[in-house]
Design a protein around this motif. Structure first.
Motif, PDB file in Angstrom:
ATOM      1  N   PHE A  63      11.929  49.915  38.277  1.00  0.00           N
ATOM      2  CA  PHE A  63      11.771  50.987  39.258  1.00  0.00           C
ATOM      3  C   PHE A  63      12.821  52.057  38.988  1.00  0.00           C
ATOM      4  CE2 PHE A  63       9.813  47.402  41.359  1.00  0.00           C
ATOM      5  CZ  PHE A  63       8.758  47.950  42.069  1.00  0.00           C
ATOM      6  N   GLN A  71      10.128  43.811  36.588  1.00  0.00           N
ATOM      7  CA  GLN A  71       9.478  45.062  36.978  1.00  0.00           C
ATOM      8  C   GLN A  71      10.523  46.153  37.160  1.00  0.00           C
ATOM      9  OE1 GLN A  71       7.223  45.055  40.722  1.00  0.00           O
ATOM     10  NE2 GLN A  71       5.556  46.122  39.676  1.00  0.00           N
ATOM     11  N   TYR A 102       1.818  48.254  40.740  1.00  0.00           N
ATOM     12  CA  TYR A 102       2.719  48.954  41.650  1.00  0.00           C
ATOM     13  C   TYR A 102       1.988  49.505  42.881  1.00  0.00           C
ATOM     14  CZ  TYR A 102       6.302  49.190  37.933  1.00  0.00           C
ATOM     15  OH  TYR A 102       7.239  48.894  36.975  1.00  0.00           O
ATOM     16  N   LEU A 136       5.543  56.582  38.006  1.00  0.00           N
ATOM     17  CA  LEU A 136       6.633  56.032  38.815  1.00  0.00           C
ATOM     18  C   LEU A 136       7.581  57.129  39.284  1.00  0.00           C
ATOM     19  CD1 LEU A 136       7.530  52.749  36.899  1.00  0.00           C
ATOM     20  CD2 LEU A 136       6.454  52.949  39.155  1.00  0.00           C
TER      21      LEU A 136
END
Length: 373
Positions: free
Chosen positions: A131, A129, A259, A239
């Motif tokens: 970020f 994942q 998320y 994001l």
């Protein structure tokens, strides 16, 4: 130094969405970049300039060229494929003519939903994942103001009006910068019900900004951010909004719901492919304040980035590993999707019988992407 051929989508040269991965790969590889547009054609002939070159790794980012065609021009040792959830759905799920080319590839997915489905079918898939870096917040913005970057025709001001009707919004900023092949429409273009939603709302508009910092400055005037697409591969746009402390309003679909926890660090509404505005139900006012949700969203990115900085080096390790697909499961799929080039063995009869059992237990694999996390 080891060599790597990176094949990506021409549009990513503009959005820079793959830069974070390329920066990581440059630690261990000398990279050659090649971009193609599958909407026009897969111009394999243009690979001629690389003919007779041999690469340690072929890394394919989202687009799905035929590896059998690529082999006419180049050679490589390891195949690594980074599929995107939205593209997976767009090509109809496990399309036999496309996916059988990737039986032997090691697959890295940024979506857990997609990774689980790939493993169910027998592919060697790894999940990680991503970020982004937390942004510097100049302002938390007004809690009754919303920024909406409309990128897709089907997620528009009508969707916004239906989803946010209970949130007492007073201002909407429309960033009219659609993806290729899509268009934006102002509130006046919709029916009376939508137009009435905007009667007492101040509206402003922008197009492509010269610098990304200018978009952030405009975005930070609003505490709310409307996610621009109904499904994502990674979801860089929403994001980055979370990384700037925005409360993201998004469809309850991957990767947004991987998320965002509804009412905690964002707001999720049901997506409905059958309705005119695609919003299944309006959001209810959350128990937490918008400002609390914004702060939770920002903390999600802060914590997630620390994990990414540790986990990202796994990708460099994976690039050196041979793929180990589950060949029994792939044989089952050879029946489902007519992958005639897969070898038939003594398992053929067993897998043929298993076909109906598999369908009963898992339903049609092409519908997996509708599962909610």
């Amino acid at each position: 130094m080891k060599t790597l051929l990176f094949i990506g989508h021409t549009y990513h040269q503009k959005t820079k969405s793959s830069v974070f991965l390329l920066d990581l790969l440059r630690q261990d590889y000398l990279i050659t970049e090649f971009y193609m547009d599958p909407e026009l054609s897969l111009e394999y002939e243009s690979l001629g300039e690389l003919q007779q070159k041999e690469f340690d790794v072929l890394l394919i980012w989202q687009v799905m060229p035929k590896t059998t065609e690529l082999k006419k021009y180049i050679s490589w040792q390891h195949t690594v494929f980074f599929p995107m959830y939205d593209h997976f759905v767009a090509i109809g799920g496990f399309n036999a003519k496309i996916w059988k080319e990737y039986q032997e590839a090691l697959i890295v997915s940024f979506s857990k939903t997609l990774c689980d489905d790939l493993r169910t079918c027998g592919f060697d898939a790894r999940y990680i994942q991503y970020f982004p870096e937390p942004g510097k917040i100049g302002s938390w913005g007004a809690e009754d103001s919303l920024f909406f970057w409309q990128r897709r025709t089907n997620l528009n001001m009508s969707t916004l009006a239906q989803a946010t009707t209970n949130l007492d919004i007073k201002k909407v900023h429309l960033h009219a910068a659609p993806d290729p092949g899509h268009s934006t429409q102002p509130p006046s273009a919709f029916d009376e019900g939508v137009a009435s939603f905007f009667e007492n709302i101040a509206c402003s508009e922008s197009v492509w900004f010269a610098k990304k910092e200018q978009m952030y400055e405009t975005m930070e005037q609003s505490g709310l951010y409307m996610a621009p697409r109904h499904m994502e591969g990674i979801g860089m746009s929403f994001l980055e909004a979370m990384a700037h402390g925005r409360c993201v309003i998004a469809p309850d679909r991957p990767t947004m719901n991987e998320y965002i926890t509804d009412g905690v660090n964002g707001l999720l509404y049901p997506w409905d492919d059958t309705s005119e505005n695609h919003c299944g139900a309006s959001l209810k006012r959350p128990a937490k304040t918008i400002r609390e949700i914004q702060q939770n969203a920002y903390q999600t990115i802060v914590d997630g980035r620390k994990k990414w900085d540790t986990d990202k080096h796994l990708i460099l390790d994976w690039l050196q590993q041979e793929a180990r697909p589950d060949r029994k499961k792939l044989r089952i799929n050879s029946i489902f999707y007519d992958w005639n080039n897969l070898p038939r063995t003594k398992w053929f009869a067993i897998t043929f019988i298993a076909k109906n059992l598999f369908l009963f237990r898992f339903r049609d694999i092409n519908s997996f992407h509708h599962r909610k996390k």
